[in-house]
Design a protein around this motif. Structure first.
Motif, PDB file in Angstrom:
ATOM      1  N   ARG A   1       3.068  -7.316  -0.280  1.00 35.44           N
ATOM      2  CA  ARG A   1       1.538  -7.426  -0.092  1.00 35.44           C
ATOM      3  C   ARG A   1       1.119  -6.103   0.155  1.00 35.44           C
ATOM      4  O   ARG A   1       1.683  -5.158   0.333  1.00 35.44           O
ATOM      5  CB  ARG A   1       1.323  -8.274   1.011  1.00 35.44           C
TER       6      ARG A   1
ATOM      7  N   ALA B   1      -2.113  -4.830   2.596  1.00 30.11           N
ATOM      8  CA  ALA B   1      -2.839  -5.290   3.768  1.00 30.11           C
ATOM      9  C   ALA B   1      -3.709  -4.366   4.390  1.00 30.11           C
ATOM     10  O   ALA B   1      -3.484  -3.792   5.433  1.00 30.11           O
ATOM     11  CB  ALA B   1      -1.594  -5.558   4.895  1.00 30.11           C
TER      12      ALA B   1
ATOM     13  N   GLU C   1      -7.131  -6.958   6.826  1.00 35.97           N
ATOM     14  CA  GLU C   1      -6.761  -6.704   8.211  1.00 35.97           C
ATOM     15  C   GLU C   1      -8.101  -6.411   8.955  1.00 35.97           C
ATOM     16  O   GLU C   1      -8.161  -5.336   9.163  1.00 35.97           O
ATOM     17  CB  GLU C   1      -5.434  -5.998   8.483  1.00 35.97           C
TER      18      GLU C   1
ATOM     19  N   ARG D   1       4.568   0.168   2.748  1.00 32.03           N
ATOM     20  CA  ARG D   1       3.297   0.450   3.530  1.00 32.03           C
ATOM     21  C   ARG D   1       3.353   2.111   3.824  1.00 32.03           C
ATOM     22  O   ARG D   1       4.456   2.644   3.488  1.00 32.03           O
ATOM     23  CB  ARG D   1       3.137  -0.338   4.435  1.00 32.03           C
TER      24      ARG D   1
END
Ligand code: GLU
Length: 464
Positions: free
Chosen positions: A7, A9, A43, A204
């Motif tokens: 993902r 985000a 987010e 990330r």
């Protein structure tokens, strides 16, 4: 093995820049390389700092770069009921507890700890334990909810970038996962999302590495095995500072406007923190064939615009003229110029000397509008000399007689005029280039003239 699920985000709190989008590229590439799914999650719980404009740049930038998602975009603000549901479930299981410590008490605690040279942390006053008597619940105070972090032992994970990371549970205090008004906090939302979305690999920025042991503990409390983590080192700007909007990083979409190609951007960003031997230039397909998490760089990567331009130039050169033409047409349209079927050939003739589609549009514009042909006073003085102008006029006359406007006919006309005036090619070609293209440096003259309109060429040759 289960299907890979990755993902991206982002928090839409500023315009997404190259450093951020690299955190989209790698999980996207890993999902594509392994036949998995890539999920986009916005987010947006920081209501004050989030904006729709920032969401738009994220979506536009990803679409431009071809970083397509299989699921989402999911917006955290729309998932509040779900977070509250999991909170209630954790409360029922005794995994969280209410804490009534006021801000003033917390401040006083922190000061005492600092004075004693201890790391400031919550001291567990309200954590229920067997046989422990909790303080009386103050009246009219809404508690926060804290997660019962495990005591003793440590959290360990094999980070794909950092290697084995171990954090002792004694370093982690009981995290607030819901505010007094019941809204969940950041780390909790991330955990519920990663769990619900079945994320197998979290790739990330390493600014989140301190959150990871806390997130792992909450996941485990929820009965989940943690995903694989890869924490990417920072991207620095050209001055060596962390890239950020505050210090002048451009929104991703600006690179599109400045004439960079999506495949070149993907190539450049791929190399900003990952490598495949010494390969510098590669296609999107090659990148997806090669990408893995075992060759991620460990040290911060530094953005270098000159290098990006070079990579872009290589892709531009390799691109088919037909594929390039619509991109250049877009750039021309921004200038109010409508291109035609000649554009692909124009791209073919000039692409070797250009590093962006903007530079290519600068050339192409000269074929469509006289305004784009602006010879400098210096070039005029140097090349449009009285000695050569009669030959230029003769060429205009000769070209006017051509009934078929093509490269061989134009080449023959030029040859005739050279012979008649006793000139060598450059002596005539330089002034002609200055008049028709506004500069003495162009590709072969007959090729340039053949792509321009006969009428425009005659007018420009006679404009001196
Ligand atoms: N929203 C976070 C950010 O934009 C990323 C969180 C994550 O990837 O876990 O920095």
């Amino acid at each position: 093995m289960s299907k890979t699920r990755t993902r991206f985000a982002p928090s839409p709190t500023g315009f997404i820049h190259l450093g951020n989008i690299r955190s989209a590229l790698y999980p996207w590439a890993f999902a594509r390389a392994t036949g998995g799914d890539f999920i986009l999650r916005i987010e947006d719980t920081d209501l004050e700092r989030s904006s729709q404009a920032a969401v738009d740049v994220i979506l536009e930038g990803m679409a431009w770069l071809g970083l397509t998602h299989d699921e989402g975009p999911f917006y955290q603000m729309q998932r509040m009921p779900r977070y509250k549901e999991v909170l209630a479930q954790m409360q029922a299981q005794g995994l969280v507890y209410p804490c009534y410590m006021s801000v003033a008490e917390l401040d006083a605690l922190r000061e005492r700890q600092m004075a004693a040279k201890l790391k400031p942390r919550y001291d567990g006053t309200w954590r229920p334990e067997e046989g422990k008597v909790l303080p009386p619940v103050p009246e009219g105070v809404q508690p926060v909810l804290r997660f019962r972090n495990p005591q003793g032992g440590s959290v360990v994970w094999d980070d794909k970038v950092k290697g084995r990371v171990e954090v002792s549970n004694d370093e982690l205090d009981d995290l607030v996962i819901a505010r007094p008004d019941g809204t969940p906090t950041y780390n909790f939302c991330v955990v519920v999302d990663d769990m619900d979305m079945g994320i197998t690999h979290v790739i990330r920025g390493d600014d989140h590495v301190n959150n990871t042991p806390r997130q792992i503990n909450i996941l485990r409390a929820l009965g989940q095995e943690p995903p694989v983590y890869a924490h990417l080192p920072t991207v620095l700007n050209e001055q060596g500072e962390k890239m950020s909007k505050r210090n002048g990083a451009k929104p991703v979409t600006q690179f599109r406007d400045e004439g960079f190609l999506p495949d070149a951007m993907v190539n450049y960003l791929a190399r900003l923190g990952w490598s495949h031997g010494d390969d510098e230039i590669f296609s999107r397909a090659q990148f997806l064939e090669w990408f893995d998490l075992d060759h991620l760089g460990r040290s911060a990567a530094q953005f270098d615009e000159a290098k990006l331009r070079w990579v872009n130039a290589q892709h531009l050169k390799a691109m088919a003229d037909d594929a390039l033409a619509p991109l250049v047409a877009e750039q021309l349209a921004r200038r109010g110029i409508q291109a035609d079927e000649r554009l692909a050939a124009i791209c073919g003739l000039f692409k070797d000397r250009c590093d962006t589609t903007v530079a290519l549009a600068d050339w192409a514009a000269r074929f469509y509008t006289d305004d784009a042909v602006q010879p400098s006073a210096e070039d005029r003085a140097q090349h449009l000399t009285p000695a050569v102008m009669p030959a230029v006029a003769a060429l205009a006359d000769r070209l006017e007689q051509l009934t078929s406007w093509d490269k061989p006919s134009i080449a023959a006309a030029i040859k005739e005029v050279l012979a008649a005036h006793g000139l060598k090619m450059p002596q005539l070609a330089m002034p002609v280039r200055v008049l028709v293209m506004g500069t003495p440096q162009t590709p072969s003259l007959d090729a340039v003239l053949a792509l321009a309109s006969q009428q425009k060429i005659l007018a420009r040759l006679r404009s001196a």
